[in-house]
Design an enzyme around this catalytic site. Structure first.
Site, PDB file in Angstrom:
ATOM      1  CB  SER A   1      -0.886   0.001   1.241  1.00 40.46           C
ATOM      2  OG  SER A   1      -1.357   1.312   1.471  1.00 40.46           O
TER       3      SER A   1
ATOM      4  CG  HIS B   1      -3.939  -1.627  -1.508  1.00 44.22           C
ATOM      5  ND1 HIS B   1      -5.073  -2.353  -1.791  1.00 44.22           N
ATOM      6  CD2 HIS B   1      -4.274  -0.812  -0.479  1.00 44.22           C
ATOM      7  CE1 HIS B   1      -6.041  -2.006  -0.961  1.00 44.22           C
ATOM      8  NE2 HIS B   1      -5.586  -1.068  -0.155  1.00 44.22           N
TER       9      HIS B   1
ATOM     10  CG  ASP C   1      -5.046   2.464   1.035  1.00 46.76           C
ATOM     11  OD1 ASP C   1      -5.969   1.639   0.937  1.00 46.76           O
ATOM     12  OD2 ASP C   1      -3.904   2.167   1.454  1.00 46.76           O
TER      13      ASP C   1
ATOM     14  CG  MET D   1      -8.390   7.121   2.601  1.00 51.95           C
ATOM     15  SD  MET D   1      -7.610   7.087   4.222  1.00 51.95           S
ATOM     16  CE  MET D   1      -6.657   5.566   4.103  1.00 51.95           C
TER      17      MET D   1
ATOM     18  CG  HIS E   1      -9.245   0.126  -0.293  1.00 54.68           C
ATOM     19  ND1 HIS E   1      -8.619  -0.058   0.918  1.00 54.68           N
ATOM     20  CD2 HIS E   1     -10.574   0.081  -0.020  1.00 54.68           C
ATOM     21  CE1 HIS E   1      -9.519  -0.201   1.876  1.00 54.68           C
ATOM     22  NE2 HIS E   1     -10.717  -0.110   1.336  1.00 54.68           N
TER      23      HIS E   1
ATOM     24  CG  MET F   1     -11.252   3.177   2.293  1.00 51.22           C
ATOM     25  SD  MET F   1      -9.647   3.133   3.115  1.00 51.22           S
ATOM     26  CE  MET F   1      -8.570   3.226   1.709  1.00 51.22           C
TER      27      MET F   1
ATOM     28  CG  MET G   1     -11.525  -2.822   5.392  1.00 47.88           C
ATOM     29  SD  MET G   1     -10.054  -2.416   4.434  1.00 47.88           S
ATOM     30  CE  MET G   1      -9.032  -1.581   5.651  1.00 47.88           C
TER      31      MET G   1
ATOM     32  N   GLY H   1      -8.827   4.047   7.181  1.00 41.52           N
ATOM     33  CA  GLY H   1      -8.545   5.461   7.420  1.00 41.52           C
ATOM     34  C   GLY H   1      -7.063   5.759   7.597  1.00 41.52           C
ATOM     35  CG  PHE H   2      -5.643   6.778  10.180  1.00 32.64           C
ATOM     36  CD1 PHE H   2      -5.164   8.046   9.860  1.00 32.64           C
ATOM     37  CD2 PHE H   2      -6.927   6.648  10.689  1.00 32.64           C
ATOM     38  CE1 PHE H   2      -5.957   9.171  10.069  1.00 32.64           C
ATOM     39  CE2 PHE H   2      -7.729   7.769  10.900  1.00 32.64           C
ATOM     40  CZ  PHE H   2      -7.241   9.032  10.590  1.00 32.64           C
TER      41      PHE H   2
ATOM     42  N   GLY I   1      -0.623   1.640   9.523  1.00 34.17           N
ATOM     43  CA  GLY I   1       0.094   1.419  10.786  1.00 34.17           C
ATOM     44  C   GLY I   1      -0.761   1.032  11.979  1.00 34.17           C
TER      45      GLY I   1
ATOM     46  CG  ASP J   1      -6.114  -2.919   3.294  1.00 38.20           C
ATOM     47  OD1 ASP J   1      -5.031  -2.680   3.851  1.00 38.20           O
ATOM     48  OD2 ASP J   1      -6.752  -2.069   2.645  1.00 38.20           O
ATOM     49  N   GLY J   2      -4.782  -4.461   6.300  1.00 33.84           N
ATOM     50  CA  GLY J   2      -4.683  -3.788   7.586  1.00 33.84           C
ATOM     51  C   GLY J   2      -3.871  -4.551   8.604  1.00 33.84           C
ATOM     52  N   GLY J   3      -2.740  -3.985   8.989  1.00 31.66           N
ATOM     53  CA  GLY J   3      -1.936  -4.558  10.065  1.00 31.66           C
ATOM     54  C   GLY J   3      -1.243  -5.865   9.719  1.00 31.66           C
TER      55      GLY J   3
ATOM     56  N   GLY K   1       1.218  -2.137   4.148  1.00 27.36           N
ATOM     57  CA  GLY K   1       1.680  -0.760   4.018  1.00 27.36           C
ATOM     58  C   GLY K   1       2.914  -0.507   4.843  1.00 27.36           C
TER      59      GLY K   1
HETATM   60  C1  DX5 Z   1      -6.230   1.523   5.751  1.00 31.36           C
HETATM   61  C2  DX5 Z   1      -5.801   1.208   4.333  1.00 31.36           C
HETATM   62  C3  DX5 Z   1      -4.703   0.229   4.245  1.00 31.36           C
HETATM   63  C4  DX5 Z   1      -3.405   0.681   4.874  1.00 31.36           C
HETATM   64  C5  DX5 Z   1      -2.641  -0.543   5.275  1.00 31.36           C
HETATM   65  O1  DX5 Z   1      -7.343   2.323   5.688  1.00 31.36           O
HETATM   66  O2  DX5 Z   1      -6.908   0.687   3.602  1.00 31.36           O
HETATM   67  O3  DX5 Z   1      -4.489  -0.181   2.908  1.00 31.36           O
HETATM   68  O4  DX5 Z   1      -2.622   1.450   4.009  1.00 31.36           O
HETATM   69  O5  DX5 Z   1      -1.549  -0.155   6.012  1.00 31.36           O
HETATM   70  P1  DX5 Z   1      -0.891  -1.118   7.120  1.00 31.36           P
HETATM   71  O6  DX5 Z   1      -0.410  -2.329   6.390  1.00 31.36           O
HETATM   72  O7  DX5 Z   1       0.188  -0.276   7.691  1.00 31.36           O
HETATM   73  O8  DX5 Z   1      -1.992  -1.454   8.101  1.00 31.36           O
HETATM   74 ZN    ZN Z   2      -6.446  -0.232   1.611  1.00 32.51          ZN
END
Ligand code: DX5
Ligand code: ZN
Length: 229
Positions: A16, A41, A43, A45, A74, A76, A145, A150-151, A153, A183-185, A205
């Site tokens: 990402s 990927h 993002d 937003m 993606h 959002m 998800m 939204g963020f 990390g 996606d996420g963490g 990401g």
């Molecule tokens: C969160 C995004 C993710 C994010 C993943 O809203 O959709 O794609 O960039 O980042 P990490 O891998 O750091 O959770």
């Molecule tokens: Zn994403």
């Protein structure tokens, strides 16, 4: 070279760019490609559907000109149906929309496909799989998800593992070819378990761009998927 094949499934690592250094975006993308990334990927937003603003169409257009990697947008954003086609025209090969953001899911999925891209449906962590029931046959992939969008990390929400398993079962029972994205963490600690639970497209990401060497970070993530599954 490590390839992302496991149990007959193809595993794609999709870094990402949210966590990349935007002043060196071209180099960052080239580094993850060398490491074995097969999807990029992106993002998007809008500060409305999620409490953050990121990037939009002009960046997708520039990236599409500089890399061969397929772009996974993606969205959002609220009312994604208003913009989905423009993302395909800008160069995205995959466009995903949130069930929570679109009351006309079927129409938007059809729009994305007729524009020439793969269409994905995204579920927030607290959105039940049942909301996919009718839309599943019209989606090329489902993105679960594992953090609240939204963020970058954030910490992986562990209940996503069981949700992945149940989604995999749902797809198999219906004899569909729908792919599963997570996606996420995601990091070196949990990547093997999400792959074992059924995920095929793995977004990462901060685990990639937060590392000192993003190329090596992608390679290590790929290795972790083949080593443990
Ligand atoms: C969160 C995004 C993710 C994010 C993943 O809203 O959709 O794609 O960039 O980042 P990490 O891998 O750091 O959770
Ligand atoms: Zn994403």
């Amino acid at each position: 070279m490590v390839t992302g094949m496991t149990n007959g499934r193809t595993i794609d690592i999709a870094p990402s760019i949210l966590s990349a250094d935007f002043s060196r975006l071209g180099e960052e993308i080239e580094a993850v490609r060398r490491g074995g990334a097969t999807i990029l990927h992106v993002d998007v937003m809008d500060g409305h559907f999620v409490p953050n603003l990121t990037i939009g169409l002009p960046i997708v257009k520039s990236i599409a000109r500089t890399t061969e990697l397929p772009i996974d947008a993606h969205l959002m954003i609220s009312e994604p149906g208003r913009y989905a086609q423009q993302f395909v025209e800008a160069g995205a090969s995959m466009v995903s929309i949130h069930v929570e953001a679109d009351v006309h899911l079927h129409r938007t999925l059809a729009l994305i496909k007729s524009a020439g891209a793969q269409a994905g449906v995204v579920l927030n962590p607290a959105t039940p799989l049942e909301t996919l029931e009718e839309a599943l046959p019209f989606a090329d992939y489902v993105l679960l998800m594992s953090v609240n969008p939204g963020f970058g990390g954030q910490k992986f929400i562990t209940t996503a593992i069981d949700k992945l398993r149940r989604l995999r079962r749902m797809i198999e029972e219906r004899q569909l070819n729908t792919r599963i994205e997570i996606d996420g963490g995601i990091d070196l600690e949990n990547i093997a378990s999400v792959v074992a639970a059924g995920a095929e497209i793995i977004v990462a990401g901060s685990a990639v761009f937060g590392a000192a060497d993003p190329e090596a970070a992608v390679r290590r993530l790929l290795e972790a998927t083949v080593q443990w599954v």
